[in-house]
Design an enzyme around this catalytic site. Structure first.
Site, PDB file in Angstrom:
ATOM      1  N   GLU A 231       0.960  -1.243  -0.030  1.00 32.93           N
ATOM      2  CA  GLU A 231       0.023  -0.068   0.083  1.00 32.93           C
ATOM      3  C   GLU A 231       0.818   1.248   0.060  1.00 32.93           C
ATOM      4  O   GLU A 231       1.708   1.324   1.171  1.00 32.93           O
ATOM      5  CB  GLU A 231      -0.749  -0.051   1.245  1.00 32.93           C
ATOM      6  CG  GLU A 231      -2.151   0.921   0.942  1.00 32.93           C
ATOM      7  CD  GLU A 231      -2.243   2.084   1.552  1.00 32.93           C
ATOM      8  OE1 GLU A 231      -1.520   3.104   0.827  1.00 32.93           O
ATOM      9  OE2 GLU A 231      -2.549   2.500   2.948  1.00 32.93           O
ATOM     10  N   CYS A 265      -2.506   8.613   3.809  1.00 37.05           N
ATOM     11  CA  CYS A 265      -2.569   8.049   2.336  1.00 37.05           C
ATOM     12  C   CYS A 265      -3.654   8.940   1.742  1.00 37.05           C
ATOM     13  O   CYS A 265      -3.507   9.010   0.453  1.00 37.05           O
ATOM     14  CB  CYS A 265      -2.468   6.589   2.349  1.00 37.05           C
ATOM     15  SG  CYS A 265      -1.457   5.899   3.222  1.00 37.05           S
TER      16      CYS A 265
END
Ligand code: ADP
Length: 457
Positions: A231, A265
């Site tokens: 990720e 993020c």
């Protein structure tokens, strides 16, 4: 092999002072951790699911018991407000419960029959999983990987970020207390230790972090064909159309750009606003951003310091570049002098693709806005990115929003809200935001492989 450094100097970002000196794991210690994990895997794998779940429930109780000291540790070494650290712990607890619920479904064997044969398909663990994580959610992110790895019967070697080693140590201690020896192991250090871990006898890497390191991991894992989950961050666009509830959109633009000091993020990193309402939207954002309280993480503030000096320098250099190349700063834009790594909440307009601020991940408390002609223009600009994690669309027309959503190249989309969805749905990115999912049945499957046994009827 000799390590370049022997200790991590853990800093408090609010003061810049060293709060702890943590020993970096030597190559020998990394090897022992992996060896222990390999040995423990054999028995953990055979432990009944209900016993694995029972260990996780004990861990959960300890996280609740020690929540205050975990939260303080997170605030002290990473700089998020105490309020946000407590929220992070709460989210981690919800996610443990969800993982337990999912595992009860996932591990039921599937039976297939035809006229002659019976096939049984089981989900079995992969083996020793290296969990390598960043500092921005030093509890939530490690747990989003460690918990499904363990419930599935894998053993874990955990390397927390060098910027959150104390939270990493606390996680390890709580888990280790309720698990057989070697099922979870801790190694401390930065890049060098990460690389040693990648080269050791592991079966899988579960990673959250930067695109650059994600690529190194992928290369390294190709040698042994290790499984990987990556990720790798995002550059999430927010699209504001002329028929949007502009006040709500402005509130969200500020909240989602500065939450966790922008170190998330799925922070809003680029705001694309239809030309027609851009002036009005700017005014509303200004009203909102002026309300942001910066200060002591233990007080009732919205913004603490940035997590480290390098991160602050990177954000300031992006702001400076944008300023030099013609963008207009309507609010903030400077570092806050004095102790710690504080920066002003910033609102900057007339930014475009020629500025790093609109192309590279910023990870700072910055609302960066660009005017667009219309929805098509916004879609084109949104998609012109290496990243593909999240996006949000602001309009009163659900039909239009769904049409735009279908054209956006991201894994997650929020309409008139953020991207976080119903618990149990995947957290997912595409393009260079990586691959792999968290927090869903698909997420847990990644820590297993199917095993098929066939016999005659
Ligand atoms: P961030 O800036 O979000 O911390 P990084 O990708 O730099 O993102 O770091 C994420 C994690 O990866 C950290 O635990 C870090 O120590 C680790 N790491 C950094 N470089 C390497 C590498 N070359 N190999 C393995 N792990 C690494």
């Amino acid at each position: 092999m000799m390590l370049k450094q022997k200790f991590i100097m853990d800093h408090n970002p609010s003061t810049g002072e060293v709060i702890e000196k943590i020993k970096i794991s030597s190559p020998g210690e990394v090897a022992s951790a992996v060896k222990l994990a390999r040995k423990a895997f054999k028995t953990w794998d055979e432990t009944a699911l209900k016993n694995r779940i029972s260990s996780l429930k004990k861990i959960e109780r300890d996280i609740i018991r020690f929540a205050d000291s975990i939260a303080k540790t997170i605030s002290n070494e990473m700089g998020k407000t105490l309020k946000s650290a407590l929220k992070e712990i709460q989210n981690a607890l919800v996610s443990i419960d969800k993982n337990i619920e999912i595992s009860e479904k996932l591990f039921k064997p599937e039976i297939f029959r035809d006229k002659k044969l019976i096939s049984e398909v089981y989900k079995v663990p992969i083996g020793v999983v290296a969990v390598i994580t960043p500092w921005n959610y030093p509890l939530d992110i490690p747990l989003s990987l460690i918990v499904p790895a363990l419930i599935s019967g894998n053993s874990v070697v955990f390397k927390p970020s060098e910027y959150s080693p104390m939270t990493g140590k606390l996680i390890f201690e709580i888990f280790n207390k309720h698990l057989p020896k070697g099922v979870i192991n801790l190694v401390q250090g930065a890049e060098e230790v990460g690389e040693i871990l990648l080269q050791s006898d592991i079966d899988m890497v579960a990673f959250v972090g930067s695109r650059e390191v994600g690529k190194i991991i992928m290369r390294e894992c190709s040698n042994k064909l290790n499984r990987i989950i990556l990720e790798l961050g995002g550059k999430d666009p927010m699209i504001v159309l002329r028929d949007a509830d502009l006040k709500k959109a402005a509130e969200f633009a500020v909240y989602a750009s500065i939450n966790n000091c922008g170190q998330l993020c799925t922070s809003v990193e680029r705001v694309y606003v239809e030309d027609k309402i851009a002036g009005e939207f700017e005014k509303l954002v200004l009203v909102e951003i002026k309300k942001v309280k910066v200060g002591n993480v233990y007080d009732d503030v919205n913004l603490g310091p940035m997590a480290n000096e390098q991160q602050r320098a990177k954000v300031l250099s992006q702001i400076d570049e944008a300023r030099r190349k013609g963008a207009r700063i309507l609010y903030g834009g400077n570092k806050i002098e004095g102790k710690g790594y504080f920066i002003e909440p910033t609102f900057i307009v007339d930014v475009s693709e020629k500025h790093d601020l609109m192309t590279d991940e910023t990870f700072g408390p910055v609302v960066a806005m660009q005017r667009v002609r219309d929805a098509e223009d916004a879609i084109e600009k949104s998609n012109k990115s290496r990243y593909g994690l999240g996006a949000t669309i602001w309009t009163k027309s659900q039909k239009k929003a769904l049409e735009i959503a279908s054209k956006l190249e991201t894994g997650m989309i929020g309409i008139n809200r953020g991207v976080g969805g119903v618990t149990g749905t995947p957290w997912v990115g595409i393009k260079e935001s990586g691959f792999g999912y968290h927090g869903s049945i698909d997420g847990m499957k990644q820590f297993t492989h199917p095993k098929k046994i066939t016999y005659k009827k």
